[in-house]
Scaffold this motif. Sequence first.
Motif, PDB file in Angstrom:
ATOM      1  N   GLY A   1       1.142  -1.534   0.131  1.00 33.39           N
ATOM      2  CA  GLY A   1       0.002   0.246   0.255  1.00 33.39           C
ATOM      3  C   GLY A   1       0.804   1.025   0.137  1.00 33.39           C
ATOM      4  O   GLY A   1       0.752   1.834  -0.476  1.00 33.39           O
ATOM      5  N   ASP A   2       1.762   1.374   0.968  1.00 29.90           N
ATOM      6  CA  ASP A   2       2.994   2.303   0.579  1.00 29.90           C
ATOM      7  C   ASP A   2       3.569   2.555  -1.002  1.00 29.90           C
ATOM      8  O   ASP A   2       4.168   3.497  -1.044  1.00 29.90           O
ATOM      9  CB  ASP A   2       3.889   1.987   1.867  1.00 29.90           C
ATOM     10  CG  ASP A   2       3.589   2.402   3.037  1.00 29.90           C
ATOM     11  OD1 ASP A   2       2.209   2.499   3.775  1.00 29.90           O
ATOM     12  OD2 ASP A   2       4.309   1.436   4.137  1.00 29.90           O
ATOM     13  N   GLU A   3       4.643   1.573  -1.186  1.00 34.06           N
ATOM     14  CA  GLU A   3       4.306   1.932  -2.609  1.00 34.06           C
ATOM     15  C   GLU A   3       3.478   2.397  -3.869  1.00 34.06           C
ATOM     16  O   GLU A   3       3.747   3.115  -4.507  1.00 34.06           O
ATOM     17  CB  GLU A   3       5.047   0.082  -2.396  1.00 34.06           C
ATOM     18  CG  GLU A   3       5.857   0.387  -4.104  1.00 34.06           C
ATOM     19  CD  GLU A   3       7.063   0.882  -4.597  1.00 34.06           C
ATOM     20  OE1 GLU A   3       7.188   1.352  -5.258  1.00 34.06           O
ATOM     21  OE2 GLU A   3       7.475   1.099  -3.063  1.00 34.06           O
ATOM     22  N   LEU A   4       2.006   2.108  -3.269  1.00 35.68           N
ATOM     23  CA  LEU A   4       1.004   1.994  -4.394  1.00 35.68           C
ATOM     24  C   LEU A   4       1.055   4.015  -4.387  1.00 35.68           C
ATOM     25  O   LEU A   4       0.723   4.766  -5.270  1.00 35.68           O
ATOM     26  CB  LEU A   4      -0.377   1.232  -3.909  1.00 35.68           C
ATOM     27  CG  LEU A   4      -1.630   2.247  -4.925  1.00 35.68           C
ATOM     28  CD1 LEU A   4      -0.905   1.811  -6.254  1.00 35.68           C
ATOM     29  CD2 LEU A   4      -2.874   1.294  -4.061  1.00 35.68           C
ATOM     30  N   LEU A   5       1.533   4.114  -2.630  1.00 33.92           N
ATOM     31  CA  LEU A   5       1.113   5.573  -3.138  1.00 33.92           C
ATOM     32  C   LEU A   5       2.000   6.649  -3.365  1.00 33.92           C
ATOM     33  O   LEU A   5       1.391   7.760  -3.733  1.00 33.92           O
ATOM     34  CB  LEU A   5       0.915   5.774  -0.947  1.00 33.92           C
ATOM     35  CG  LEU A   5      -0.185   5.732  -0.893  1.00 33.92           C
ATOM     36  CD1 LEU A   5       0.505   6.029   1.384  1.00 33.92           C
ATOM     37  CD2 LEU A   5      -1.497   5.881  -0.901  1.00 33.92           C
ATOM     38  N   LYS A   6       3.339   6.062  -3.033  1.00 31.53           N
ATOM     39  CA  LYS A   6       4.851   6.798  -3.849  1.00 31.53           C
ATOM     40  C   LYS A   6       4.197   6.679  -5.347  1.00 31.53           C
ATOM     41  O   LYS A   6       4.478   7.976  -5.728  1.00 31.53           O
ATOM     42  CB  LYS A   6       5.838   5.996  -4.054  1.00 31.53           C
ATOM     43  CG  LYS A   6       6.561   5.528  -2.078  1.00 31.53           C
ATOM     44  CD  LYS A   6       7.837   4.588  -1.272  1.00 31.53           C
ATOM     45  CE  LYS A   6       8.186   4.552  -0.575  1.00 31.53           C
ATOM     46  NZ  LYS A   6       8.971   3.693   0.138  1.00 31.53           N
ATOM     47  N   LEU A   7       3.677   5.602  -5.918  1.00 28.58           N
ATOM     48  CA  LEU A   7       3.383   5.372  -7.474  1.00 28.58           C
ATOM     49  C   LEU A   7       2.458   6.977  -8.124  1.00 28.58           C
ATOM     50  O   LEU A   7       2.511   7.251  -8.756  1.00 28.58           O
ATOM     51  CB  LEU A   7       2.887   3.973  -7.429  1.00 28.58           C
ATOM     52  CG  LEU A   7       4.060   3.532  -7.610  1.00 28.58           C
ATOM     53  CD1 LEU A   7       3.574   1.521  -8.019  1.00 28.58           C
ATOM     54  CD2 LEU A   7       5.645   3.851  -8.696  1.00 28.58           C
ATOM     55  N   VAL A   8       1.599   6.600  -6.878  1.00 27.08           N
ATOM     56  CA  VAL A   8       0.130   7.846  -6.789  1.00 27.08           C
ATOM     57  C   VAL A   8       0.927   9.080  -7.342  1.00 27.08           C
ATOM     58  O   VAL A   8       0.624  10.340  -8.065  1.00 27.08           O
ATOM     59  CB  VAL A   8      -0.573   7.204  -6.484  1.00 27.08           C
ATOM     60  CG1 VAL A   8      -1.777   8.433  -6.511  1.00 27.08           C
ATOM     61  CG2 VAL A   8      -1.889   5.802  -6.386  1.00 27.08           C
TER      62      VAL A   8
END
Length: 281
Positions: free
Chosen positions: A199-206
């Motif tokens: 989830g944290d990685e997705l936040l970074k990508l967004v």
Amino acid sequence: EHGQFKAAWIGVVDTDAMAIRPMASAGVDAAFMGALNGRFSLHDDAQAGGSMSVRAVREKRAVVSNDLRTGDRLILAEDRVKRGILSIAFLPLMVQDTAVGVLTLYADEAGFFDAAEMVLLNELAADIGFALDHLDKEERLNYLAYYDEITGLPNRILFLERVSQLLRARNGGTSTTALALVDIDRFRIINDTLDRRAGDELLKLVAQRIQRSKVGFSTVARVGINCFGVALHEPRDAGSVALSLEQLLRDCFAKPFALRGANLRIAGKAGIALYPIDADD
């Protein structure tokens, strides 16, 4: 006869620009340092994604080439060999499991960075990271008070301050400000089915996609668990704001996200308010 170091430079991770920025050097001329600037993007789709410095930061481990003449596809490898550089090592500078920079060392002998040498150099990099961690405590605390630790974007507090500045700048004039909140749909499912790190990685990508969007926002921030805030100052009209937000959603969510070896299609939604049309605060 054992070789020796030819030169060294240190680069820091610029979280706003998502790049490694060379900051200090020894034994490196200004022209060479200048050639390094702008070459080490940390964006997923950057051409420099395979460069050794980027790999060292992303993988959080030392990356070494012990003979630049062997055909390794390295940035500026030919130029380095002409300068008498045959071996090169990139060591990440770590602060609490985060790579905040990279130490780059050049040597004039092939095979210079052997196992024994790397033990000493890894200890050196660890010492530098330890010093950065303690010297920067107060600065980092101030940073975390206003910035999101996961994405590096301004947090809710700083976002509201910046929006307030935009409203104060109006001074009773006719200018307008648009405020939008962008949510990641079904974000909890990512955390539940994969894990919080995913989830944290997705936040970074967004966050990266928002920053790379062609829509010119006055300020962007992470204001909630799965919510990003954006502000547009003096938009042409309500229709142009809607078009800008549609463009942002396309920029962020039209393409799938590469996460944990899979391509995930994620959707987003946005809500918009206009000042002073919708409200006076």
